[in-house]
Design a protein around this motif. Sequence first.
Motif, short mmCIF file in Angstrom:
data_model
loop_
_atom_site.label_atom_id
_atom_site.label_comp_id
_atom_site.label_asym_id
_atom_site.label_seq_id
_atom_site.Cartn_x
_atom_site.Cartn_y
_atom_site.Cartn_z
N LEU A 80 -56.32 24.24 34.54
CA LEU A 80 -55.44 23.71 33.82
C LEU A 80 -54.59 22.43 33.99
N SER A 81 -54.72 21.88 35.45
CA SER A 81 -53.15 20.83 35.50
C SER A 81 -53.80 20.22 36.01
N ASP A 82 -55.26 20.31 36.25
CA ASP A 82 -56.88 19.30 36.47
C ASP A 82 -56.90 18.10 34.91
N ARG A 83 -56.91 19.01 33.94
CA ARG A 83 -57.01 18.74 32.58
C ARG A 83 -55.48 18.11 32.04
N PHE A 84 -54.72 18.87 32.46
CA PHE A 84 -53.70 17.94 31.10
C PHE A 84 -52.33 17.27 32.38
N GLY A 85 -52.43 17.59 33.85
CA GLY A 85 -51.48 17.38 34.25
C GLY A 85 -50.73 17.78 34.99
N ARG A 86 -49.74 18.10 36.36
CA ARG A 86 -49.40 19.22 36.65
C ARG A 86 -47.61 19.45 36.44
N LYS A 87 -47.23 18.11 35.62
CA LYS A 87 -46.18 18.72 35.12
C LYS A 87 -46.06 19.73 33.75
N PRO A 88 -46.98 19.85 32.45
CA PRO A 88 -46.59 20.27 31.78
C PRO A 88 -46.91 21.76 32.00
N VAL A 89 -48.33 22.28 32.94
CA VAL A 89 -48.51 23.26 33.52
C VAL A 89 -47.80 23.95 34.37
N LEU A 90 -47.02 23.33 35.12
CA LEU A 90 -45.57 23.20 35.50
C LEU A 90 -43.94 24.16 34.85
N PHE A 91 -44.77 23.33 33.81
CA PHE A 91 -43.24 23.50 32.78
C PHE A 91 -43.50 25.10 32.48
N TRP A 92 -44.12 25.34 31.88
CA TRP A 92 -44.60 26.58 30.92
C TRP A 92 -44.82 27.90 31.88
N GLY A 93 -45.19 27.39 33.18
CA GLY A 93 -45.47 28.72 34.24
C GLY A 93 -43.26 28.87 34.65
N TYR A 94 -42.58 27.52 34.92
CA TYR A 94 -41.48 28.22 35.53
C TYR A 94 -40.99 29.17 34.47
N ALA A 95 -40.86 28.53 32.96
CA ALA A 95 -40.15 29.13 31.72
C ALA A 95 -40.58 30.87 30.57
N LEU A 96 -41.81 31.02 31.45
CA LEU A 96 -42.45 32.50 31.17
C LEU A 96 -41.94 32.82 33.25
N TYR A 97 -41.49 33.00 33.66
CA TYR A 97 -41.09 33.32 34.90
C TYR A 97 -39.92 33.94 34.52
N VAL A 98 -38.43 32.81 34.10
CA VAL A 98 -37.30 32.77 33.30
C VAL A 98 -37.28 33.92 32.96
N ALA A 99 -38.29 34.22 31.97
CA ALA A 99 -38.48 35.16 30.78
C ALA A 99 -38.73 36.40 30.84
N PHE A 100 -39.43 36.73 32.35
CA PHE A 100 -40.00 38.17 32.59
C PHE A 100 -39.35 37.48 33.59
N SER A 101 -38.58 37.39 34.20
CA SER A 101 -37.56 37.92 35.33
C SER A 101 -36.59 38.71 34.27
N LEU A 102 -36.00 38.31 33.40
CA LEU A 102 -35.22 38.10 32.28
C LEU A 102 -35.54 40.24 31.84
N LEU A 103 -36.42 39.87 31.65
CA LEU A 103 -37.51 41.72 31.21
C LEU A 103 -37.08 42.33 32.25
N ALA A 104 -37.07 42.36 33.17
CA ALA A 104 -37.67 43.27 34.84
C ALA A 104 -36.35 43.26 34.62
N ALA A 105 -34.72 42.24 34.77
CA ALA A 105 -33.38 43.40 34.74
C ALA A 105 -33.10 44.12 33.95
N LEU A 106 -34.29 44.15 32.56
CA LEU A 106 -33.27 45.16 31.75
C LEU A 106 -34.42 46.16 31.29
N ALA A 107 -35.52 45.88 31.78
CA ALA A 107 -36.29 47.24 32.52
C ALA A 107 -36.11 49.30 31.94
N PRO A 108 -36.40 49.40 30.73
CA PRO A 108 -35.41 50.60 31.01
C PRO A 108 -36.32 52.04 31.58
#
Length: 421
Positions: A80-108
């Motif tokens: 994906l980064s070879d097609r769309f560039g390094r930064k856009p792919v990196l941005f969405w990776g970090y955004a999802l990482y933050v979201a799933f970190s919060l899910l882990a914090a709330l895991a029942p």
Amino acid sequence: MRHLARMASAAPHKPEPGFREFVGMIAAMMAMTALAIDSMLPALPDIGNGLGVTDENDRQWVIAIFLFGFGAMQIVYGTLSDRFGRKPVLFWGYALYVAFSLLAALAPSFEVLLIARFMQGAALAASRVIAVAIVRDRFGGRQMARVMSLAFIVFMAAPILAPAMGQIVLFVAPWRWIFGILAIAGLAVMLWVMRRMPETLHPEYRLSLSFRRIGRAFRHAATERYSVGYTLGLSLMQGALIGFLTSAQQLFFDVFRHPLWFTPVFALIASTMALANWQNSRIVERLGTRFIAHWALIGFIAVSAVHLVVALAGLESIYIFAIFQALVMGCFGLAAANFGAMAMENMSEIAGSASSVQGCFSTVLGTAIGIGIGQAFNGTTVPFVTGFLICGLASLAVILIAERGKLFGRAELDSVGGGSF
């Protein structure tokens, strides 16, 4: 979020970061992985107790499942980064990482936590792949090995400090807050990189998402002799490292019965890796990647063999363990950056795809080996040390095949290609 994503792909030109800031950003991107793993180690008993996990070996999956997700998704991000560039792919990776970190914090439940951990790793894989691709976009050969070594020096602050961070959190708050801190750290690195790192993939080098082109790129990375040899060699050594990560808490808590020593000894061991990478950055341009990496691998094997003899003789103690483990991880530190640089040397035209293939393979295989070492835990250090020795010997065998029986050569890899494996 859409605004930040547009910034990632179409930000106005800004002065590029200096060399030190560039190395710092690459190190921060790499350190996120160590932070997400090592901050968990002191918390494994609390996580197990809080979520009803009765088998102590099952707690190892909090580490292993993250690494499986981290490895499996690497094969996607480079393409994906070879097609769309390094930064856009990196941005969405970090955004999802933050979201799933919060899910882990709330895991029942433990099952939900493991799902969140897998997805954490899958999202953060973007950081690892693109960090290597960005360095390869700007440097090659011994210069790349030097930059990676300098980044590793800063990066090693994460495994030195992460267990202490986790332990401090446990003193003042429940284990769930560790995941909250991971989310904050991910957001901070994302904002830094989005603001300061220029897009390193020039438009003329962007590749289409053609299945034929992707297949050719993957085939080249998976068949070129040095790419395969050094990726497999690194995978085996990483298997030993992951075996240590999955077993470390049990070794200190159950074998040596010194839980308070866990953080300082872990920091000592991580410090030897940092020192090794600092030394590598000073000598690699003079001595060459092969010369250093091959001797480091032999040192890894020799130290592991002596350690196994000591363990089998019943002479193991926490002091002896700390010394041997610091030495062997120092050898790992010297070898790892150079193995990675040699695996990428002939991949300049497909750096993102190659980084994906190599990262996916080395992490998934290394994690499988590491969890095997961890699950063999029997209340002693013998299975753990045996795993280190076997991994070292297997890595040496692979490197000998890749180098056609010749070690320690100072000549750099042929820039045209190393042939098929």
